[in-house]
Design an enzyme around this catalytic site. Structure first.
Site, PDB file in Angstrom:
ATOM      1  N   ASP A   1       0.841  -1.209   0.000  1.00 59.78           N
ATOM      2  CA  ASP A   1       0.000   0.000   0.000  1.00 59.78           C
ATOM      3  C   ASP A   1       0.877   1.261   0.000  1.00 59.78           C
ATOM      4  O   ASP A   1       0.359   2.378  -0.102  1.00 59.78           O
ATOM      5  CB  ASP A   1      -1.013   0.000   1.158  1.00 59.78           C
ATOM      6  CG  ASP A   1      -0.353  -0.039   2.527  1.00 59.78           C
ATOM      7  OD1 ASP A   1       0.871  -0.190   2.600  1.00 59.78           O
ATOM      8  OD2 ASP A   1      -1.085   0.085   3.530  1.00 59.78           O
ATOM      9  N   SER A   2       2.188   1.095   0.057  1.00 64.99           N
ATOM     10  CA  SER A   2       3.108   2.224  -0.150  1.00 64.99           C
ATOM     11  C   SER A   2       2.840   2.866  -1.517  1.00 64.99           C
ATOM     12  O   SER A   2       3.254   3.995  -1.764  1.00 64.99           O
ATOM     13  CB  SER A   2       4.566   1.763  -0.058  1.00 64.99           C
ATOM     14  OG  SER A   2       4.800   0.673  -0.918  1.00 64.99           O
TER      15      SER A   2
ATOM     16  N   ASP B   1      -1.212  -6.089  -0.235  1.00 59.92           N
ATOM     17  CA  ASP B   1      -1.500  -5.456   1.058  1.00 59.92           C
ATOM     18  C   ASP B   1      -2.988  -5.201   1.231  1.00 59.92           C
ATOM     19  O   ASP B   1      -3.656  -4.723   0.299  1.00 59.92           O
ATOM     20  CB  ASP B   1      -0.794  -4.088   1.116  1.00 59.92           C
ATOM     21  CG  ASP B   1       0.384  -4.087   2.063  1.00 59.92           C
ATOM     22  OD1 ASP B   1       0.484  -4.988   2.930  1.00 59.92           O
ATOM     23  OD2 ASP B   1       1.219  -3.172   1.941  1.00 59.92           O
TER      24      ASP B   1
ATOM     25  N   GLU C   1       9.600  -4.163  10.056  1.00 62.34           N
ATOM     26  CA  GLU C   1       9.973  -2.882   9.436  1.00 62.34           C
ATOM     27  C   GLU C   1      10.528  -1.912  10.477  1.00 62.34           C
ATOM     28  O   GLU C   1      10.017  -1.804  11.601  1.00 62.34           O
ATOM     29  CB  GLU C   1       8.747  -2.246   8.747  1.00 62.34           C
ATOM     30  CG  GLU C   1       9.105  -0.897   8.111  1.00 62.34           C
ATOM     31  CD  GLU C   1       8.048  -0.338   7.171  1.00 62.34           C
ATOM     32  OE1 GLU C   1       7.024  -0.995   6.920  1.00 62.34           O
ATOM     33  OE2 GLU C   1       8.277   0.787   6.670  1.00 62.34           O
TER      34      GLU C   1
HETATM   35  O1  KIV Z   1       3.566  -1.127   1.532  1.00 63.89           O
HETATM   36  C1  KIV Z   1       4.727  -1.546   1.478  1.00 63.89           C
HETATM   37  O2  KIV Z   1       5.485  -1.283   0.541  1.00 63.89           O
HETATM   38  C2  KIV Z   1       5.186  -2.376   2.580  1.00 63.89           C
HETATM   39  C3  KIV Z   1       6.647  -2.664   2.657  1.00 63.89           C
HETATM   40  C4  KIV Z   1       7.306  -1.467   3.202  1.00 63.89           C
HETATM   41  C5  KIV Z   1       6.949  -3.880   3.434  1.00 63.89           C
HETATM   42  O3  KIV Z   1       4.419  -2.765   3.410  1.00 63.89           O
END
Ligand code: KIV
Length: 271
Positions: A49-50, A88, A187
């Protein structure tokens, strides 16, 4: 006749079986074209979700809607053949109850055809993780710096600097492993805590800013390619795409203005 065997996708149990084995390689990807490249090298690809911050200019991952995750999840699955695809679950789609989490996780799995989902949270999410796993949904857990809780954590803060907090993080890790998660993202966490967690549970830990003492590593693809002008300290740069794109776009604009592009080579002619 020399027949090449069909490519089989990596599964969540394959990743789980890699505990304390050779390091697990993983990156995020949000599009079919980058995913096709990552697919040749990574064991699993996270549609994180980044993407809300990296691709859509959001301030945090909190506003990311479920439909956006599904759209990018579909693209990544379409672009890949081999790696396990983990999508995610965005903020607000799984915390309320195991039943709501199941409904949304099932929607993600049915619509994207991914192999697993990821959600943030430790002991508080254990019941939900168990509920999903019992009903056929492989779950990757995520503890430490959990970006969806940034409003509670007070920003993107490294976890475990104070040793007094370690028992809670350990309890979180053990709770999600016991509930049936197949892997655990750690993380933004100090090295000795990540090492302690990795030794204490029987599922692989995947570190992002959590040291080499994890069973695998993940980075945001755009960060390691140099597309983020302010990457976090834990990112190693493997490219400078920001500069490459700036140069390419600048050269194109100059060529158009000076009529150096297009040339006869890029021009259709009659027979
Ligand atoms: O959303 C994302 O990219 C993540 C990573 C930082 C593990 O959860």
């Amino acid at each position: 006749m020399n027949e090449t065997p069909p490519i089989r996708r990596v599964t969540a149990p394959d990743i789980k079986a890699r505990k304390a084995n050779s390091p697990i390689v993983s990156l995020t990807s949000y599009h079919a074209h980058t995913a096709a490249i990552v697919d040749r090298y990574a064991d699993f690809i996270l549609v994180g979700d980044s993407l809300g911050m990296v691709m859509h200019g959001m301030d945090s991952t909190v506003p990311v809607p479920l439909d956006l995750m599904i759209m990018h999840g579909k693209a990544v699955v379409r672009g890949t053949k081999q790696a396990l695809i983990v999508v995610d679950m965005p903020f607000g789609t799984y915390e309320e109850s195991p039943q709501i989490a199941f409904r949304n996780a099932a929607k993600i799995m049915k619509e994207t055809n991914c192999g697993a989902v990821k959600l943030e949270g430790g002991a508080r999410m254990a019941e939900t993780i168990g509920f999903l796993v019992e009903r056929g949904i492989p779950v990757m857990a995520h503890i430490g710096l959990t970006p969806q809780s940034t409003n509670i954590l007070g920003g993107f803060k490294t976890q475990g600097r104070d040793e007094d907090s370690w028992p809670l993080h350990l309890e979180d890790a053990k709770a999600v492993a016991h509930a049936g998660a197949f892997a655990l993202v750690l993380e933004g966490m100090v090295e000795p805590l990540a090492a302690k967690i990795t030794k204490s549970i029987d599922i692989p830990t995947i570190g992002i800013g959590a040291s080499a003492d994890c069973d695998g590593q993940i980075l945001v693809l755009e960060d390691m390619l140099g597309l983020n002008p302010n990457p976090p300290k834990f990112v190693k740069s493997y490219g400078n795409l920001l500069q490459d794109i700036e140069t390419a776009v600048g050269n194109y604009a100059e060529d158009v203005r000076s009529r150096a592009f297009p040339t006869p080579e890029q021009t259709y002619k009659i027979k």
